[in-house]
Motif scaffolding. Structure first.
Motif, PDB file in Angstrom:
ATOM      1  N   ALA A 125      -8.189  16.373 -14.102  1.00  0.00           N
ATOM      2  CA  ALA A 125      -9.305  15.428 -14.006  1.00  0.00           C
ATOM      3  C   ALA A 125     -10.551  15.979 -14.684  1.00  0.00           C
ATOM      4  CB  ALA A 125      -9.586  15.119 -12.534  1.00  0.00           C
ATOM      5  N   ARG A 126     -10.797  17.260 -14.497  1.00  0.00           N
ATOM      6  CA  ARG A 126     -11.971  17.894 -15.105  1.00  0.00           C
ATOM      7  C   ARG A 126     -11.903  17.828 -16.629  1.00  0.00           C
ATOM      8  NH1 ARG A 126     -12.285  23.447 -12.532  1.00  0.00           N
ATOM      9  NH2 ARG A 126     -11.358  24.195 -14.468  1.00  0.00           N
ATOM     10  N   ASP A 127     -10.715  18.033 -17.173  1.00  0.00           N
ATOM     11  CA  ASP A 127     -10.540  17.942 -18.621  1.00  0.00           C
ATOM     12  C   ASP A 127     -10.801  16.524 -19.117  1.00  0.00           C
ATOM     13  OD1 ASP A 127      -9.910  20.613 -18.746  1.00  0.00           O
ATOM     14  OD2 ASP A 127      -7.736  20.305 -18.867  1.00  0.00           O
ATOM     15  N   MET A 128     -10.416  15.529 -18.308  1.00  0.00           N
ATOM     16  CA  MET A 128     -10.677  14.142 -18.681  1.00  0.00           C
ATOM     17  C   MET A 128     -12.176  13.872 -18.770  1.00  0.00           C
ATOM     18  SD  MET A 128      -7.849  12.300 -16.214  1.00  0.00           S
ATOM     19  CE  MET A 128      -8.687  10.721 -16.304  1.00  0.00           C
ATOM     20  N   VAL A 129     -12.919  14.372 -17.792  1.00  0.00           N
ATOM     21  CA  VAL A 129     -14.370  14.158 -17.793  1.00  0.00           C
ATOM     22  C   VAL A 129     -15.007  14.888 -18.964  1.00  0.00           C
ATOM     23  CG1 VAL A 129     -16.503  14.519 -16.505  1.00  0.00           C
ATOM     24  CG2 VAL A 129     -14.440  13.753 -15.306  1.00  0.00           C
ATOM     25  N   ALA A 130     -14.577  16.121 -19.209  1.00  0.00           N
ATOM     26  CA  ALA A 130     -15.128  16.885 -20.327  1.00  0.00           C
ATOM     27  C   ALA A 130     -14.863  16.185 -21.656  1.00  0.00           C
ATOM     28  CB  ALA A 130     -14.528  18.291 -20.334  1.00  0.00           C
ATOM     29  N   THR A 131     -13.653  15.656 -21.818  1.00  0.00           N
ATOM     30  CA  THR A 131     -13.306  14.940 -23.047  1.00  0.00           C
ATOM     31  C   THR A 131     -14.176  13.705 -23.226  1.00  0.00           C
ATOM     32  OG1 THR A 131     -11.015  15.725 -22.962  1.00  0.00           O
ATOM     33  CG2 THR A 131     -11.445  13.753 -24.275  1.00  0.00           C
ATOM     34  N   THR A 132     -14.415  12.984 -22.118  1.00  0.00           N
ATOM     35  CA  THR A 132     -15.260  11.792 -22.169  1.00  0.00           C
ATOM     36  C   THR A 132     -16.689  12.150 -22.533  1.00  0.00           C
ATOM     37  OG1 THR A 132     -13.883  10.665 -20.523  1.00  0.00           O
ATOM     38  CG2 THR A 132     -16.121   9.832 -20.837  1.00  0.00           C
TER      39      THR A 132
ATOM     40  N   LEU B 293     -21.874  21.075 -18.218  1.00  0.00           N
ATOM     41  CA  LEU B 293     -21.683  22.495 -17.947  1.00  0.00           C
ATOM     42  C   LEU B 293     -20.197  22.789 -17.759  1.00  0.00           C
ATOM     43  CD1 LEU B 293     -24.649  23.166 -15.478  1.00  0.00           C
ATOM     44  CD2 LEU B 293     -24.594  23.374 -17.976  1.00  0.00           C
ATOM     45  N   PRO B 294     -19.736  23.950 -18.212  1.00  0.00           N
ATOM     46  CA  PRO B 294     -18.307  24.297 -18.108  1.00  0.00           C
ATOM     47  C   PRO B 294     -17.922  24.656 -16.678  1.00  0.00           C
ATOM     48  CG  PRO B 294     -19.524  26.120 -19.078  1.00  0.00           C
ATOM     49  CD  PRO B 294     -20.509  24.985 -18.934  1.00  0.00           C
ATOM     50  N   SER B 295     -17.551  23.665 -15.926  1.00  0.00           N
ATOM     51  CA  SER B 295     -17.290  23.831 -14.493  1.00  0.00           C
ATOM     52  C   SER B 295     -16.009  24.601 -14.227  1.00  0.00           C
ATOM     53  CB  SER B 295     -17.197  22.455 -13.834  1.00  0.00           C
ATOM     54  OG  SER B 295     -16.757  22.551 -12.496  1.00  0.00           O
ATOM     55  N   GLN B 296     -16.025  25.377 -13.141  1.00  0.00           N
ATOM     56  CA  GLN B 296     -14.808  25.987 -12.604  1.00  0.00           C
ATOM     57  C   GLN B 296     -14.640  25.561 -11.145  1.00  0.00           C
ATOM     58  OE1 GLN B 296     -13.827  30.086 -13.549  1.00  0.00           O
ATOM     59  NE2 GLN B 296     -15.284  30.095 -15.250  1.00  0.00           N
ATOM     60  N   THR B 297     -14.961  24.302 -10.887  1.00  0.00           N
ATOM     61  CA  THR B 297     -14.904  23.735  -9.535  1.00  0.00           C
ATOM     62  C   THR B 297     -14.210  22.378  -9.600  1.00  0.00           C
ATOM     63  OG1 THR B 297     -17.027  22.614  -9.795  1.00  0.00           O
ATOM     64  CG2 THR B 297     -17.084  24.871  -8.938  1.00  0.00           C
TER      65      THR B 297
ATOM     66  N   MET C 213     -14.143  15.470  -8.809  1.00  0.00           N
ATOM     67  CA  MET C 213     -12.801  15.186  -9.306  1.00  0.00           C
ATOM     68  C   MET C 213     -11.956  14.614  -8.169  1.00  0.00           C
ATOM     69  SD  MET C 213     -13.286  16.034 -12.356  1.00  0.00           S
ATOM     70  CE  MET C 213     -15.081  16.061 -12.370  1.00  0.00           C
ATOM     71  N   GLY C 214     -11.842  13.305  -8.136  1.00  0.00           N
ATOM     72  CA  GLY C 214     -11.027  12.647  -7.122  1.00  0.00           C
ATOM     73  C   GLY C 214      -9.628  12.393  -7.653  1.00  0.00           C
ATOM     74  N   LYS C 215      -9.026  11.316  -7.207  1.00  0.00           N
ATOM     75  CA  LYS C 215      -7.712  10.943  -7.708  1.00  0.00           C
ATOM     76  C   LYS C 215      -7.799  10.647  -9.202  1.00  0.00           C
ATOM     77  CE  LYS C 215      -6.210   8.950  -3.303  1.00  0.00           C
ATOM     78  NZ  LYS C 215      -5.804   7.717  -2.599  1.00  0.00           N
ATOM     79  N   ILE C 216      -6.721  10.930  -9.914  1.00  0.00           N
ATOM     80  CA  ILE C 216      -6.720  10.749 -11.364  1.00  0.00           C
ATOM     81  C   ILE C 216      -7.102   9.323 -11.743  1.00  0.00           C
ATOM     82  CG2 ILE C 216      -5.265  10.714 -13.428  1.00  0.00           C
ATOM     83  CD1 ILE C 216      -6.052  13.514 -12.564  1.00  0.00           C
ATOM     84  N   GLU C 217      -6.562   8.345 -11.023  1.00  0.00           N
ATOM     85  CA  GLU C 217      -6.868   6.953 -11.361  1.00  0.00           C
ATOM     86  C   GLU C 217      -8.351   6.632 -11.139  1.00  0.00           C
ATOM     87  OE1 GLU C 217      -4.615   6.810  -7.307  1.00  0.00           O
ATOM     88  OE2 GLU C 217      -4.588   7.996  -9.170  1.00  0.00           O
ATOM     89  N   ASP C 218      -8.975   7.279 -10.165  1.00  0.00           N
ATOM     90  CA  ASP C 218     -10.405   7.058  -9.933  1.00  0.00           C
ATOM     91  C   ASP C 218     -11.249   7.739 -11.001  1.00  0.00           C
ATOM     92  OD1 ASP C 218      -9.918   5.526  -7.697  1.00  0.00           O
ATOM     93  OD2 ASP C 218     -10.089   7.208  -6.299  1.00  0.00           O
ATOM     94  N   VAL C 219     -10.827   8.914 -11.434  1.00  0.00           N
ATOM     95  CA  VAL C 219     -11.532   9.596 -12.520  1.00  0.00           C
ATOM     96  C   VAL C 219     -11.397   8.797 -13.810  1.00  0.00           C
ATOM     97  CG1 VAL C 219     -11.676  11.720 -13.872  1.00  0.00           C
ATOM     98  CG2 VAL C 219     -11.271  11.842 -11.409  1.00  0.00           C
ATOM     99  N   GLU C 220     -10.242   8.182 -14.022  1.00  0.00           N
ATOM    100  CA  GLU C 220     -10.056   7.308 -15.187  1.00  0.00           C
ATOM    101  C   GLU C 220     -11.039   6.141 -15.145  1.00  0.00           C
ATOM    102  OE1 GLU C 220      -5.307   7.797 -16.316  1.00  0.00           O
ATOM    103  OE2 GLU C 220      -5.956   6.193 -14.959  1.00  0.00           O
ATOM    104  N   ARG C 221     -11.236   5.569 -13.959  1.00  0.00           N
ATOM    105  CA  ARG C 221     -12.212   4.473 -13.830  1.00  0.00           C
ATOM    106  C   ARG C 221     -13.598   4.950 -14.230  1.00  0.00           C
ATOM    107  NH1 ARG C 221     -11.910   1.900  -7.969  1.00  0.00           N
ATOM    108  NH2 ARG C 221     -13.778   0.852  -8.809  1.00  0.00           N
TER     109      ARG C 221
END
Length: 383
Positions: A306-313, A322-326, A366-374
């Protein structure tokens, strides 16, 4: 099974709780003069007694929706059937498990209702001795608990220009009269991990002057937890307290189990200052999942995905982050944080609002993948 949250419940219980929380936020703002307004809690609605309604993407509270694990749930069922009885020796069993993993004695472990209770107890113990020196941004709720009671003051040290905890500036601020140094690593809300060598060397020097509390609530989510933790400093005999929790990678935020690792003397003080007893359900769940490596690996993998998805967006939109590790990310959308919060809330997507006076920065969990996609799909439509 769905639960109907009635208007009567909202007025008698839910609304009161929300109003109390909002009042607490207001009190914190008044007490520190530094907490910016946060969008108010909403009253309960829909069918969810616990957790978000099915149509809500809840990405504001750093929860791990993949928990509790099956190993925890089996123990929760067992504990429920034993709910007539006090927890008994379960506390000692969990302390032994934690001690064995980290190479300390069970007497060095204090188990509390979430790490929040331990952190609040520590603020009450050390706050009267002198200022709590901490970064400008850190998870300050528990330090504010003591401050709002008139039992502590918080001396905040500005972050570096790149939003890192300024360890050198904190060290320069600390004297023999400092009551406590409180650090959060990885930090919340920035998500950053301090460089291990610098962190450990600084904490060791600080601990020669005063007690150092390192809140490691998110350490299991870091790239190198064993290399970054300060637990070794406790084992070496330094005046250091480590706080950990089952709320994050274990996915048990609502079950409330946390612990500290320190000297036996400090652990005894924390236990004596804590205000409640851990429920048998919480202890049983923690015992069941503590060494469940398969679940921990799965949780971390989903959070990193999920974190990678947000970073890509954010990259695609040219947004600074910021480069999160959380299990959250701090980013600049180009909108004020509270405005972005409101725009996404209108789409049933909940993220965190403004922290203090950092109006340009937003935090998304970072919640469920489908929620992060939303969230990722909605972000370019609202900025």
């Amino acid at each position: 099974m769905a639960f109907d949250i009635s208007r009567r419940f909202m007025l008698a219980g839910g609304f009161g709780a929300s109003a109390t929380l909002a009042a607490g936020c207001s009190a914190a703002s008044t007490a520190t003069g530094q907490q910016a307004a946060f969008p108010p809690q909403t009253t309960p609605s829909g069918n969810a007694l616990l957790g978000p309604n099915p149509d809500i993407a809840q990405l504001s509270r750093n929860e791990n929706p993949y928990g509790p694990s099956e190993s925890a749930l089996k123990m929760i069922e067992y504990a429920g059937k034993k709910g007539a009885y006090y927890a008994g020796e379960a506390n000692l069993v969990l302390a032994q498990l934690i001690a064995e993993r980290h190479g300390v004695s069970p007497e060095q472990i204090a188990i509390t209702t979430g790490s929040g209770e331990a952190l609040s107890a520590i603020a009450l113990i050390y706050g009267p001795k002198g200022p709590i020196v901490a970064p400008r941004l850190f998870w300050d709720t528990t330090a504010l608990y003591a401050a709002n009671l008139g039992m502590a003051t918080i001396d905040r040290v500005p972050l570096t220009p790149d939003m890192k905890t300024d360890l050198a500036a904190i060290e320069a601020k600390v004297t023999e009269s400092t009551g406590l140094v409180q650090l959060c690593n990885p930090n919340n809300p920035t998500g950053l991990v301090a460089p291990a060598d610098e962190m450990k060397a600084t904490v060791k020097r600080l601990a020669a002057k005063t007690t150092v509390l390192v809140d490691e609530a998110y350490m299991e989510l870091a790239d190198d937890p064993d290399g970054n933790t300060c637990i070794d400093l406790v084992k070496e005999g330094h005046d250091v307290i480590i706080a950990r929790t089952f709320s994050k990678i274990y996915g048990m935020a609502g079950i409330r189990v946390g612990y500290t690792i320190s000297s036996p003397e400090i652990a005894a003080k924390i236990r004596s200052t804590a205000m409640s007893w851990i429920s048998g359900v919480g202890l049983a769940a923690a015992i069941g999942c503590y060494n469940d490596t398969a679940f921990l690996d799965y949780s971390k993998a989903k959070i990193v995905e999920a974190r990678d998805m947000v970073a890509t967006t954010c990259d695609a939109l040219g947004m600074e982050f910021l480069p999160s590790q959380t299990n959250f990310m701090y980013f600049k959308s180009g909108l004020p944080a509270n405005d972005l919060h409101e725009k996404l809330a209108a789409r049933n997507i909940e993220i965190r609002g403004q922290y203090m006076d950092y109006a340009d920065w937003s935090r998304v969990s970072m919640g469920k993948i489908e929620d992060v996609e939303r969230f990722c799909k909605a972000l370019p439509t609202v900025v």
